[in-house]
Design an enzyme around this catalytic site. Structure first.
Site, mmCIF file in Angstrom:
data_model
loop_
_atom_site.group_PDB
_atom_site.id
_atom_site.type_symbol
_atom_site.label_atom_id
_atom_site.label_comp_id
_atom_site.label_asym_id
_atom_site.label_seq_id
_atom_site.Cartn_x
_atom_site.Cartn_y
_atom_site.Cartn_z
ATOM 1 N N HIS A 1 13.153 -11.899 -38.927
ATOM 2 C CA HIS A 1 11.828 -11.321 -39.106
ATOM 3 C C HIS A 1 11.965 -9.954 -39.761
ATOM 4 O O HIS A 1 12.836 -9.168 -39.383
ATOM 5 C CB HIS A 1 11.120 -11.156 -37.757
ATOM 6 C CG HIS A 1 9.749 -10.576 -37.906
ATOM 7 N ND1 HIS A 1 8.642 -11.344 -38.161
ATOM 8 C CD2 HIS A 1 9.319 -9.295 -37.881
ATOM 9 C CE1 HIS A 1 7.592 -10.562 -38.295
ATOM 10 N NE2 HIS A 1 7.973 -9.313 -38.117
ATOM 11 N N ASP B 1 -1.720 -12.563 -29.422
ATOM 12 C CA ASP B 1 -1.404 -11.617 -30.499
ATOM 13 C C ASP B 1 -2.509 -11.623 -31.554
ATOM 14 O O ASP B 1 -2.856 -10.566 -32.092
ATOM 15 C CB ASP B 1 -0.055 -11.929 -31.145
ATOM 16 C CG ASP B 1 0.281 -10.899 -32.222
ATOM 17 O OD1 ASP B 1 0.347 -9.709 -31.895
ATOM 18 O OD2 ASP B 1 0.430 -11.283 -33.397
ATOM 19 N N ARG C 1 -6.261 -4.103 -32.603
ATOM 20 C CA ARG C 1 -5.445 -2.918 -32.931
ATOM 21 C C ARG C 1 -5.754 -2.430 -34.339
ATOM 22 O O ARG C 1 -5.834 -1.224 -34.578
ATOM 23 C CB ARG C 1 -3.946 -3.253 -32.804
ATOM 24 C CG ARG C 1 -3.489 -3.355 -31.360
ATOM 25 C CD ARG C 1 -2.095 -3.958 -31.272
ATOM 26 N NE ARG C 1 -1.114 -3.204 -32.012
ATOM 27 C CZ ARG C 1 -0.028 -3.748 -32.574
ATOM 28 N NH1 ARG C 1 0.210 -5.036 -32.468
ATOM 29 N NH2 ARG C 1 0.819 -2.986 -33.221
ATOM 30 N N SER D 1 4.135 -7.623 -30.176
ATOM 31 C CA SER D 1 3.460 -8.469 -31.154
ATOM 32 C C SER D 1 4.486 -9.316 -31.916
ATOM 33 O O SER D 1 4.356 -10.542 -32.028
ATOM 34 C CB SER D 1 2.671 -7.568 -32.113
ATOM 35 O OG SER D 1 2.277 -8.267 -33.251
ATOM 36 N N LYS E 1 5.892 -13.666 -30.913
ATOM 37 C CA LYS E 1 5.848 -14.770 -31.883
ATOM 38 C C LYS E 1 7.252 -15.356 -32.082
ATOM 39 O O LYS E 1 7.431 -16.558 -32.188
ATOM 40 C CB LYS E 1 5.267 -14.284 -33.220
ATOM 41 C CG LYS E 1 3.758 -14.038 -33.103
ATOM 42 C CD LYS E 1 3.171 -13.424 -34.347
ATOM 43 C CE LYS E 1 3.516 -11.972 -34.494
ATOM 44 N NZ LYS E 1 2.679 -11.144 -35.335
HETATM 45 N N1 URA Z 1 3.814 -7.117 -37.567
HETATM 46 C C1 URA Z 1 3.342 -7.801 -36.481
HETATM 47 O O1 URA Z 1 3.412 -9.014 -36.413
HETATM 48 N N2 URA Z 1 2.805 -7.060 -35.496
HETATM 49 C C2 URA Z 1 2.726 -5.725 -35.515
HETATM 50 O O2 URA Z 1 2.236 -5.137 -34.569
HETATM 51 C C3 URA Z 1 3.192 -5.045 -36.648
HETATM 52 C C4 URA Z 1 3.751 -5.787 -37.653
#
Ligand code: URA
Length: 435
Positions: free
Chosen positions: A81, A160, A167, A182, A186
């Site tokens: 990621h 999320d 957010r 967050s 995932k």
């Molecule tokens: N990417 C995400 O998936 N979440 C965040 O909070 C910031 C970047």
């Protein structure tokens, strides 16, 4: 338990229990806790942060809010990621390298909101390419090609989706425990055994300083380990765009060139480092052996072959690998020149991202359409000398934007100075190991 009491506790920097955190997440997803109370709590988290335990609890509660995939595959599954940056197309290079070395990469990606699309959008610039795979087809592509790239399903971490949208609207994005929960919720829900995080630092990243990037990387690695996954993070430069291409099909082409062994050095170096780290987590050898393995996958063409296989299995036209004219072609282009000669000391990521967005390569809102043909090809990069009247970049678009005005704006993204100041940043700054 009431949300009022929980906000009050966080407002006074009191640690919440696991039960309280689970209750907050479940209540928000079910709709029993309203946006305004979660907003107040998020703001308190921004001010007082969360302890490591609270962060891990929040991450797990979010991950469990939807499907937790049990991949049940017969080989180690690795995921990567990136926290995001301009020109970042590494997934398209890293995943086939790793797959060709015998490690599965089942990649579920999001769409991008910003200067270009996300990995899914980039791949959709390939004619016929399908990113909406049913779970069984997704697994079948992984088994045959070694990797697959599909869009995230609506049932992946619904907590999320709701919290991130809130957010974005309440100026509570830039909190390390919130970013960590967050991203990691995932990653944990998609079921990989090993996770490599590419935490960007610099003017084009969420994290502007190495200190902040290190804190975020350490938090994510800690949570990954607590959840029983192998995990590590690379802190990497995002003070200039990665590679020479920004845009959707333009980035796919640059990734293919890299898989052919011809891409730009920074993209190649970062892709090999990330791939090697994933192979290392999969116990494929010592660190040096994993680097060699990743390099060989590029040189031998094995990674390119995997890329072609994945495109074919996901319905894309594999002719694009040898014939880039099969991508949709931009209707207009314009060269960018600089007003003075000198050395390129910097290329602003923020401004490059804005130019790319104005050309149509990204989304201004969730609903906007992407122009796959739009973007920037840089002819020069940091460290290069440029003469007045020499081409610095070319812009492409098929939309009816004011390309002349954008080209003028684009010349301002280059910072020109003296040779001694035109120093390339190291692309890999630090590795945070979770093993
Ligand atoms: N990417 C995400 O998936 N979440 C965040 O909070 C910031 C970047």
């Amino acid at each position: 338990m009431t949300m009022y009491e929980i906000i009050e506790k966080k407002k006074h920097n009191v640690e919440l229990t696991t039960e309280e955190i689970n209750w907050v997440v479940a209540g928000y997803v079910s709709g029993s806790i309203p946006d305004y109370q979660i907003s107040a709590w998020l703001m308190a988290v921004c001010f007082f942060s969360l302890t490591d335990r609270e962060t891990a609890d929040l991450t797990m509660a979010m991950a469990r809010s939807g499907d937790m995939f049990e991949l049940g595959l017969d080989k180690f599954c690795a995921d990567k990621h990136s926290t995001g940056g301009v020109g970042d197309k590494t997934t398209l290079v890293v995943a086939p390298i790793v797959a060709s070395c015998g490690v599965y990469v089942p990649k579920m990606s999001g769409r991008g909101l910003g200067h270009t699309g996300g990995t899914i959008d980039k791949l959709e610039s390939i004619p016929g390419f399908n990113t909406e795979l049913e779970y069984d087809s997704f697994i079948s592509v992984v088994k045959q090609a070694g990797f697959a790239v599909a869009g995230q399903t609506g049932t992946l971490v619904p907590a999320d989706k709701k919290i991130y949208a809130l957010r974005n609207a309440t100026a509570t994005v830039d909190s390390i425990p919130l970013i960590c929960s967050s991203i990691m919720s995932k990653k944990l829900a998609t079921g990989a055994d090993g996770i490599v995080l590419d935490v960007k630092v610099g003017s084009g990243a969420f994290m502007k300083t190495e200190e902040e990037a290190e804190k975020l990387a350490e938090a994510m690695v800690r949570v990954g380990k607590l959840a029983g996954r192998k995990c590590s993070a690379l802190i990497t430069d995002m003070d200039k765009p990665l590679g020479m291409a920004v845009g959707n099909s333009l980035e796919v082409i640059e990734a293919i060139e890299t898989l052919k062994g011809k891409g730009p050095d920074d993209l190649k170096e970062l892709s090999i480092a990330l791939a090697a780290e994933m192979l290392f987590l999969a116990d494929k050898g010592t660190h040096d052996e994993c680097v060699k393995m990743a390099e060989n996958a590029l040189v031998s063409g094995k990674a390119l072959e995997r890329f072609g296989k994945m495109i074919e299995l996901q319905g894309g036209d594999i002719g694009i690998i040898d014939d880039y004219s099969l991508f949709a072609q931009p209707k207009r282009s314009m060269d960018v020149y600089l007003p003075e000669s000198g050395y390129i000391c910097g290329i602003s990521c923020e401004k490059a991202g804005m130019v790319s967005l104005k050309l149509g390569a990204g989304r201004q809102t969730k609903e906007s359409d992407i122009d796959f043909t739009a973007g920037i090809i840089f002819e020069k990069t940091v460290g290069d000398r440029i003469e007045k009247g020499e081409k610095a970049a070319t812009l492409y678009t098929s939309s009816d934007c004011d390309i002349e005005e954008i080209a003028r704006e684009c010349s301002g993204i280059f910072h020109i100075g003296k040779q001694e100041d035109a120093v390339k940043e190291k692309i890999i700054k630090k590795i945070i190991k979770g093993y």
